[in-house]
Write an enzyme that holds these catalytic residues in place. Structure first.
Site, PDB file in Angstrom:
ATOM      1  N   TYR A 194       0.747  -1.071   0.142  1.00 57.34           N
ATOM      2  CA  TYR A 194       0.164  -0.042   0.003  1.00 57.34           C
ATOM      3  C   TYR A 194       1.051   1.211  -0.058  1.00 57.34           C
ATOM      4  O   TYR A 194       1.911   1.246   0.639  1.00 57.34           O
ATOM      5  CB  TYR A 194      -0.925  -0.149   1.119  1.00 57.34           C
ATOM      6  CG  TYR A 194      -1.847   1.030   1.292  1.00 57.34           C
ATOM      7  CD1 TYR A 194      -2.777   1.379   0.676  1.00 57.34           C
ATOM      8  CD2 TYR A 194      -1.700   2.200   2.474  1.00 57.34           C
ATOM      9  CE1 TYR A 194      -3.921   2.366   0.512  1.00 57.34           C
ATOM     10  CE2 TYR A 194      -2.409   3.260   2.342  1.00 57.34           C
ATOM     11  CZ  TYR A 194      -3.543   3.277   1.472  1.00 57.34           C
ATOM     12  OH  TYR A 194      -4.370   4.492   1.824  1.00 57.34           O
ATOM     13  N   ASP A 289       9.312   2.773  -0.351  1.00 58.10           N
ATOM     14  CA  ASP A 289       8.359   3.592   0.339  1.00 58.10           C
ATOM     15  C   ASP A 289       8.722   3.416   1.621  1.00 58.10           C
ATOM     16  O   ASP A 289       8.119   2.438   2.367  1.00 58.10           O
ATOM     17  CB  ASP A 289       7.040   2.883   0.048  1.00 58.10           C
ATOM     18  CG  ASP A 289       6.037   3.488   0.796  1.00 58.10           C
ATOM     19  OD1 ASP A 289       6.092   4.419   1.496  1.00 58.10           O
ATOM     20  OD2 ASP A 289       4.571   3.255   0.527  1.00 58.10           O
ATOM     21  N   LYS A 317       5.221   9.540   8.795  1.00 62.61           N
ATOM     22  CA  LYS A 317       5.049   9.021  10.266  1.00 62.61           C
ATOM     23  C   LYS A 317       6.190   9.812  11.443  1.00 62.61           C
ATOM     24  O   LYS A 317       6.192  10.563  11.978  1.00 62.61           O
ATOM     25  CB  LYS A 317       5.329   7.699  10.394  1.00 62.61           C
ATOM     26  CG  LYS A 317       3.890   7.080   9.432  1.00 62.61           C
ATOM     27  CD  LYS A 317       3.578   5.631   9.552  1.00 62.61           C
ATOM     28  CE  LYS A 317       2.458   5.170   8.367  1.00 62.61           C
ATOM     29  NZ  LYS A 317       1.180   5.390   8.936  1.00 62.61           N
TER      30      LYS A 317
END
Length: 477
Positions: A194, A289, A317
């Site tokens: 994702y 990623d 994050k």
């Protein structure tokens, strides 16, 4: 709504706990020091009975009339684990409290950012100081330079960086950059990975897409989907076949160097090395990623841990210290394509937001202190080993592992090397385990297909309490 199977389980569990109530009361009356472990255990059983979620249920019921599905991000809805979501009231260190006053040991950590612990005092101090100066400038500030230098110093692939406001924004921007730099349109992603909810990435995606059992998202144009090629994670030959079948058309490959959005799945080093070699040979770009793995599994991210240097990296994050943030960076010649240095346009009002920059700087500073990553590895391995032992002792098929402060497990024999194998795990059992742990005061990600996270604030006693809770729950599911 709780389905019939889970409702039946909860009813049986309630009846079992009621039958044990007298035993718990009797045991707590004993004064012998040798009986203290039993007294603690009996009190824990009584605590299970007292989990009150009335206020959470009321708030969620109202939310369903105001927000699609009652949430602002799908996985929060508890669809795959049954029951209704717990509504948070506050967090601190390794713990969270819901609106009904229940306390939990937290292994979600705001889905990764809370690596130094929730509401860390040092991070809060710099945030409060910055609030006095202003929360948003919409103009350059020196904090952007400070955080940029920290990122460039630590991440092997990054020579220049652009800050944005989310991981999704970072990934959709780097996708456009790969296409602009190579003048090619097709990309390769991996099934179950994702990369945010941009159109091109919602093809065989992970995270909430898997959790909710959705097909490729409606609203994605057919020509966009056609430009997204997919391969099986850890299958290098499949990638080579795609390059052979689309000669000179593939702009790049993007992947989670450690999968966290289809559960926790680790790569083989040969797989990562092979991707590096084939992309270089084919004139395509390789993007890691690292929104989830960045600064979490090592000081220099997954690329430092595995010793494989991509062309581009997306981050998020941790570098925001709990504030909304994302970033993408990489080789200088590629990054110079980004406006205003080059023709590829990307902009954002809150990019480089001073609050996010302040929190990110302090978080990375804390992580650079001696022993930080050693602590994450120690407590997380202790947790995973304990969960696996508890499951196997209770007769369950279970597998799992960790790297530093990131972990995961599946209810199957394993090992799990890709999304297809993850799908073979017992998700219904995970749902029962999740609910049981919630009743025991442990908050896990409400999906089998999400990684878990620890923090510097997790202590050995938190891990031991979690393992003891898991032993009780494993026996009754």
């Amino acid at each position: 709504m709780i389905d019939h199977a889970i409702a039946s389980f909860l009813l049986q569990h309630s009846q079992m706990q009621t039958s044990l109530k007298g035993i718990a009361i009797k045991t707590t009356c004993r004064k012998s020091a040798s009986r203290r472990p039993l007294r603690v255990k009996a009190q824990a059983v009584a605590t299970v009975q007292k989990l009150n979620t009335k206020r959470s249920e009321e708030i969620f019921k109202e939310a369903q009339t105001l927000l699609p599905g009652g949430v602002n991000s799908p996985v929060r809805a508890f669809k795959s684990v049954g029951g209704q979501p717990i509504i948070f009231d506050r967090v601190k260190d390794a713990y969270c409290w819901d609106v009904d006053g229940n306390k939990y040991i937290d292994y979600v950590g705001s889905w990764g950012p809370a690596i130094v612990g929730h509401a860390n005092d040092e991070v809060n101090t710099v945030l409060k100081a910055q609030i006095e100066k202003g929360t948003s400038f919409g103009a350059p500030c020196e904090l952007e330079n400070v955080l940029a230098k920290m990122v460039i110093e630590r991440v092997p692939s990054v020579e220049m960086v652009r800050f944005v406001s989310s991981g999704t924004e970072a990934c959709l921007s780097v996708l456009r950059l790969m296409r602009a730099f190579t003048k090619r349109e097709k990309i390769i992603k991996f099934v179950g990975c994702y990369h945010g909810h941009a159109d091109s990435f919602l093809v065989k995606a992970g995270s909430g897409v898997i959790t909710l059992g959705l097909p490729d998202s409606p609203g994605v144009p057919a020509n966009v989907a056609a430009a997204t090629l997919t391969a099986t994670y850890n299958d290098l030959e499949a990638v080579k076949e795609l390059f052979a079948a689309n000669k000179g058309e593939i702009a790049g490959v993007i992947l989670e160097p450690v999968v966290g959005n289809a559960g926790f799945i680790t790569p083989t080093k040969e797989f990562l090395q092979g991707l590096r070699e084939v992309t270089q040979a084919e004139g395509a770009l390789l993007c890691f990623d690292e929104v989830m793995t960045g600064f979490r599994i090592s000081k220099g991210c997954a690329q430092e841990y595995f010793g494989i240097i991509p062309d581009l990296t997306t981050m998020g994050k941790v570098i925001g210290g709990g504030m909304p943030v994302g970033a993408y960076g990489g080789r200088k010649d590629v990054m110079m394509m980004v406006a205003p240095a080059g023709p590829m346009y990307q902009a954002g009002t809150l990019s480089g937001n001073p609050l996010a920059m302040s929190a990110g700087i302090k978080t990375l500073e804390i992580l650079a202190r001696p022993g930080a990553y050693e602590h994450l590895q120690k407590v997380t391995k202790m947790l995973v080993d304990g969960l696996l032992e508890a499951g196997r002792d209770a007769g369950h098929d279970i597998c799992g592992s960790n790297i530093s402060g990131m972990f995961g497990f599946f209810f199957c024999k394993g090992p799990v090397n890709n999304f297809e194998e993850a799908l073979a795990s017992d998700t219904a059992k995970f749902g029962r385990f999740h609910r049981g742990m919630l009743e025991e005061g442990v908050y896990l990600a409400p999906s089998q297909f999400e990684a878990g996270f620890t923090s510097l604030a997790h202590k050995e006693e938190d891990i031991k309490a979690t393992i003891e809770a898991a032993k009780r729950v494993m026996k009754r599911i």
